[in-house]
Design a protein around this motif. Structure first.
Motif, PDB file in Angstrom:
ATOM      1  N   LYS A   6      -3.559  -1.089 -10.694  1.00 12.59           N
ATOM      2  CA  LYS A   6      -2.676  -0.752  -9.569  1.00 12.59           C
ATOM      3  C   LYS A   6      -2.819   0.700  -9.141  1.00 12.59           C
ATOM      4  O   LYS A   6      -2.747   1.016  -7.964  1.00 12.59           O
ATOM      5  CB  LYS A   6      -1.229  -1.049  -9.944  1.00 12.59           C
ATOM      6  CG  LYS A   6      -0.741  -2.372  -9.452  1.00 12.59           C
ATOM      7  CD  LYS A   6       0.396  -2.107  -8.517  1.00 12.59           C
ATOM      8  CE  LYS A   6       1.070  -3.344  -8.008  1.00 12.59           C
ATOM      9  NZ  LYS A   6       0.620  -3.799  -6.746  1.00 12.59           N
ATOM     10  N   ARG A   7      -3.021   1.615 -10.127  1.00 12.50           N
ATOM     11  CA  ARG A   7      -3.114   3.032  -9.791  1.00 12.50           C
ATOM     12  C   ARG A   7      -4.338   3.322  -8.935  1.00 12.50           C
ATOM     13  O   ARG A   7      -4.357   4.305  -8.210  1.00 12.50           O
ATOM     14  CB  ARG A   7      -3.163   3.877 -11.057  1.00 12.50           C
ATOM     15  CG  ARG A   7      -1.842   3.884 -11.816  1.00 12.50           C
ATOM     16  CD  ARG A   7      -1.921   4.657 -13.114  1.00 12.50           C
ATOM     17  NE  ARG A   7      -2.905   4.052 -14.000  1.00 12.50           N
ATOM     18  CZ  ARG A   7      -3.948   4.697 -14.511  1.00 12.50           C
ATOM     19  NH1 ARG A   7      -4.149   5.948 -14.262  1.00 12.50           N
ATOM     20  NH2 ARG A   7      -4.804   4.081 -15.308  1.00 12.50           N
ATOM     21  N   LYS A   8      -5.346   2.495  -9.030  1.00  5.74           N
ATOM     22  CA  LYS A   8      -6.578   2.746  -8.283  1.00  5.74           C
ATOM     23  C   LYS A   8      -6.690   1.878  -7.028  1.00  5.74           C
ATOM     24  O   LYS A   8      -7.714   1.889  -6.364  1.00  5.74           O
ATOM     25  CB  LYS A   8      -7.799   2.509  -9.183  1.00  5.74           C
ATOM     26  CG  LYS A   8      -7.858   3.462 -10.356  1.00  5.74           C
ATOM     27  CD  LYS A   8      -7.973   4.885  -9.884  1.00  5.74           C
ATOM     28  CE  LYS A   8      -8.027   5.853 -11.029  1.00  5.74           C
ATOM     29  NZ  LYS A   8      -7.887   7.231 -10.623  1.00  5.74           N
ATOM     30  N   GLU A   9      -5.637   1.142  -6.731  1.00  4.33           N
ATOM     31  CA  GLU A   9      -5.668   0.270  -5.557  1.00  4.33           C
ATOM     32  C   GLU A   9      -5.781   1.116  -4.281  1.00  4.33           C
ATOM     33  O   GLU A   9      -5.007   2.043  -4.075  1.00  4.33           O
ATOM     34  CB  GLU A   9      -4.388  -0.573  -5.531  1.00  4.33           C
ATOM     35  CG  GLU A   9      -4.383  -1.613  -4.456  1.00  4.33           C
ATOM     36  CD  GLU A   9      -3.139  -2.489  -4.529  1.00  4.33           C
ATOM     37  OE1 GLU A   9      -3.284  -3.670  -4.237  1.00  4.33           O
ATOM     38  OE2 GLU A   9      -2.063  -1.987  -4.866  1.00  4.33           O
ATOM     39  N   GLU A  10      -6.745   0.784  -3.453  1.00  2.00           N
ATOM     40  CA  GLU A  10      -6.945   1.511  -2.198  1.00  2.00           C
ATOM     41  C   GLU A  10      -5.990   0.967  -1.137  1.00  2.00           C
ATOM     42  O   GLU A  10      -5.858  -0.244  -0.977  1.00  2.00           O
ATOM     43  CB  GLU A  10      -8.385   1.349  -1.718  1.00  2.00           C
ATOM     44  CG  GLU A  10      -9.393   1.975  -2.655  1.00  2.00           C
ATOM     45  CD  GLU A  10     -10.819   1.726  -2.208  1.00  2.00           C
ATOM     46  OE1 GLU A  10     -11.653   2.592  -2.467  1.00  2.00           O
ATOM     47  OE2 GLU A  10     -11.100   0.673  -1.603  1.00  2.00           O
ATOM     48  N   LYS A  11      -5.358   1.900  -0.429  1.00  2.00           N
ATOM     49  CA  LYS A  11      -4.431   1.524   0.634  1.00  2.00           C
ATOM     50  C   LYS A  11      -4.625   2.434   1.836  1.00  2.00           C
ATOM     51  O   LYS A  11      -5.071   3.574   1.709  1.00  2.00           O
ATOM     52  CB  LYS A  11      -2.969   1.654   0.180  1.00  2.00           C
ATOM     53  CG  LYS A  11      -2.551   0.681  -0.887  1.00  2.00           C
ATOM     54  CD  LYS A  11      -1.074   0.857  -1.203  1.00  2.00           C
ATOM     55  CE  LYS A  11      -0.657  -0.054  -2.342  1.00  2.00           C
ATOM     56  NZ  LYS A  11       0.770   0.130  -2.659  1.00  2.00           N
ATOM     57  N   ILE A  12      -4.252   1.893   2.982  1.00  2.00           N
ATOM     58  CA  ILE A  12      -4.237   2.648   4.232  1.00  2.00           C
ATOM     59  C   ILE A  12      -2.851   2.482   4.834  1.00  2.00           C
ATOM     60  O   ILE A  12      -2.359   1.349   4.952  1.00  2.00           O
ATOM     61  CB  ILE A  12      -5.269   2.095   5.246  1.00  2.00           C
ATOM     62  CG1 ILE A  12      -6.685   2.201   4.721  1.00  2.00           C
ATOM     63  CG2 ILE A  12      -5.117   2.746   6.606  1.00  2.00           C
ATOM     64  CD1 ILE A  12      -7.346   3.536   4.904  1.00  2.00           C
ATOM     65  N   LEU A  13      -2.226   3.588   5.211  1.00  2.00           N
ATOM     66  CA  LEU A  13      -0.980   3.529   5.969  1.00  2.00           C
ATOM     67  C   LEU A  13      -1.327   3.743   7.430  1.00  2.00           C
ATOM     68  O   LEU A  13      -2.054   4.681   7.774  1.00  2.00           O
ATOM     69  CB  LEU A  13      -0.010   4.626   5.519  1.00  2.00           C
ATOM     70  CG  LEU A  13       0.444   4.638   4.067  1.00  2.00           C
ATOM     71  CD1 LEU A  13       1.368   5.826   3.813  1.00  2.00           C
ATOM     72  CD2 LEU A  13       1.131   3.342   3.697  1.00  2.00           C
TER      73      LEU A  13
ATOM     74  N   ILE B  11       1.261  -1.454   7.536  1.00  2.00           N
ATOM     75  CA  ILE B  11       1.615  -1.072   8.903  1.00  2.00           C
ATOM     76  C   ILE B  11       3.068  -0.592   8.887  1.00  2.00           C
ATOM     77  O   ILE B  11       3.974  -1.337   8.518  1.00  2.00           O
ATOM     78  CB  ILE B  11       1.422  -2.246   9.874  1.00  2.00           C
ATOM     79  CG1 ILE B  11      -0.053  -2.667   9.870  1.00  2.00           C
ATOM     80  CG2 ILE B  11       1.889  -1.857  11.277  1.00  2.00           C
ATOM     81  CD1 ILE B  11      -0.346  -3.960  10.576  1.00  2.00           C
ATOM     82  N   LEU B  12       3.241   0.660   9.267  1.00  2.00           N
ATOM     83  CA  LEU B  12       4.563   1.268   9.213  1.00  2.00           C
ATOM     84  C   LEU B  12       5.321   1.069  10.516  1.00  2.00           C
ATOM     85  O   LEU B  12       4.721   0.958  11.584  1.00  2.00           O
ATOM     86  CB  LEU B  12       4.426   2.768   8.915  1.00  2.00           C
ATOM     87  CG  LEU B  12       3.650   3.107   7.637  1.00  2.00           C
ATOM     88  CD1 LEU B  12       3.473   4.612   7.510  1.00  2.00           C
ATOM     89  CD2 LEU B  12       4.349   2.526   6.421  1.00  2.00           C
ATOM     90  N   LYS B  13       6.636   1.049  10.407  1.00  2.00           N
ATOM     91  CA  LYS B  13       7.518   0.917  11.565  1.00  2.00           C
ATOM     92  C   LYS B  13       7.918   2.307  12.056  1.00  2.00           C
ATOM     93  O   LYS B  13       7.895   3.270  11.257  1.00  2.00           O
ATOM     94  CB  LYS B  13       8.763   0.113  11.190  1.00  2.00           C
ATOM     95  CG  LYS B  13       8.442  -1.308  10.743  1.00  2.00           C
ATOM     96  CD  LYS B  13       9.698  -2.039  10.343  1.00  2.00           C
ATOM     97  CE  LYS B  13      10.142  -1.622   9.039  1.00  2.00           C
ATOM     98  NZ  LYS B  13      10.323  -2.119   7.857  1.00  2.00           N
TER      99      LYS B  13
ATOM    100  N   VAL C  23      -1.529   7.606  13.460  1.00  2.00           N
ATOM    101  CA  VAL C  23      -1.773   8.299  12.200  1.00  2.00           C
ATOM    102  C   VAL C  23      -2.341   7.320  11.177  1.00  2.00           C
ATOM    103  O   VAL C  23      -1.862   6.194  11.046  1.00  2.00           O
ATOM    104  CB  VAL C  23      -0.476   8.935  11.659  1.00  2.00           C
ATOM    105  CG1 VAL C  23      -0.726   9.637  10.332  1.00  2.00           C
ATOM    106  CG2 VAL C  23       0.113   9.910  12.665  1.00  2.00           C
ATOM    107  N   LEU C  24      -3.337   7.802  10.463  1.00  2.00           N
ATOM    108  CA  LEU C  24      -4.015   7.026   9.426  1.00  2.00           C
ATOM    109  C   LEU C  24      -3.921   7.834   8.134  1.00  2.00           C
ATOM    110  O   LEU C  24      -4.309   9.004   8.102  1.00  2.00           O
ATOM    111  CB  LEU C  24      -5.470   6.859   9.848  1.00  2.00           C
ATOM    112  CG  LEU C  24      -6.439   6.108   8.987  1.00  2.00           C
ATOM    113  CD1 LEU C  24      -6.063   4.637   8.927  1.00  2.00           C
ATOM    114  CD2 LEU C  24      -7.831   6.234   9.578  1.00  2.00           C
ATOM    115  N   VAL C  25      -3.375   7.211   7.072  1.00  2.00           N
ATOM    116  CA  VAL C  25      -3.218   7.901   5.797  1.00  2.00           C
ATOM    117  C   VAL C  25      -3.976   7.124   4.720  1.00  2.00           C
ATOM    118  O   VAL C  25      -3.732   5.937   4.523  1.00  2.00           O
ATOM    119  CB  VAL C  25      -1.729   8.038   5.405  1.00  2.00           C
ATOM    120  CG1 VAL C  25      -1.589   8.810   4.094  1.00  2.00           C
ATOM    121  CG2 VAL C  25      -0.929   8.726   6.512  1.00  2.00           C
TER     122      VAL C  25
END
Length: 134
Positions: free
Chosen positions: A3-10, A36-38, A72-74
């Motif tokens: 889980k700590r290495k799971e890649e994510k994009i906000l 996807i953020l609100k 914005v891309l995080v």
């Protein structure tokens, strides 16, 4: 997968659904989780938005609004060659997102609003330096 290495994009502030689907499709093909953020998520800490342990929801001040008009891309847990690969895929798809950030041990404690304003300030500084050099 650890889980700590799971890649994510906000993804924040993407209003064009077709464009958002195109971007999400690229990340999903790369096996990167897309969040996807609100609009109202601006007051939340980056760590909370990533579902990192130790973060809890922040109550939004109903009298306050965050007027930010940029997409914005995080990036989270995407580094070095992998980050280069992701950015190349976006360029090859003619996707240009100017406001980008990588989650750090420090900025995970920031609100999304603070991160967005920091990116905006940094981008302004870069544009200022470019115009001075021309």
């Amino acid at each position: 997968m650890d889980k700590r290495k799971e890649e994510k994009i906000l993804l924040y502030n993407f209003s064009d659904e077709e464009y958002l689907n195109q971007i999400s499709g690229i990340f999903k093909a790369l096996r990167i989780q897309v969040v996807i953020l609100k609009p109202e998520d601006y007051c939340q800490k980056i760590g909370y938005l990533l579902k990192l342990p130790g973060f809890s929801v922040v109550e939004r001040d109903e009298d306050k609004d965050f007027d930010f008009n940029h997409e914005v891309l995080v990036f989270y847990n995407i580094k070095n060659k992998r980050l280069d690969e992701v950015l190349k895929k976006l360029r090859n798809a003619d996707i240009e997102i100017i406001y980008k950030a990588v989650v750090t041990p420090l900025n995970r404690f920031w609100s999304l609003e603070r991160l967005c304003l920091s990116i905006q300030k940094e981008h302004g500084y870069i544009l200022e330096q470019k115009s001075k050099n021309e």
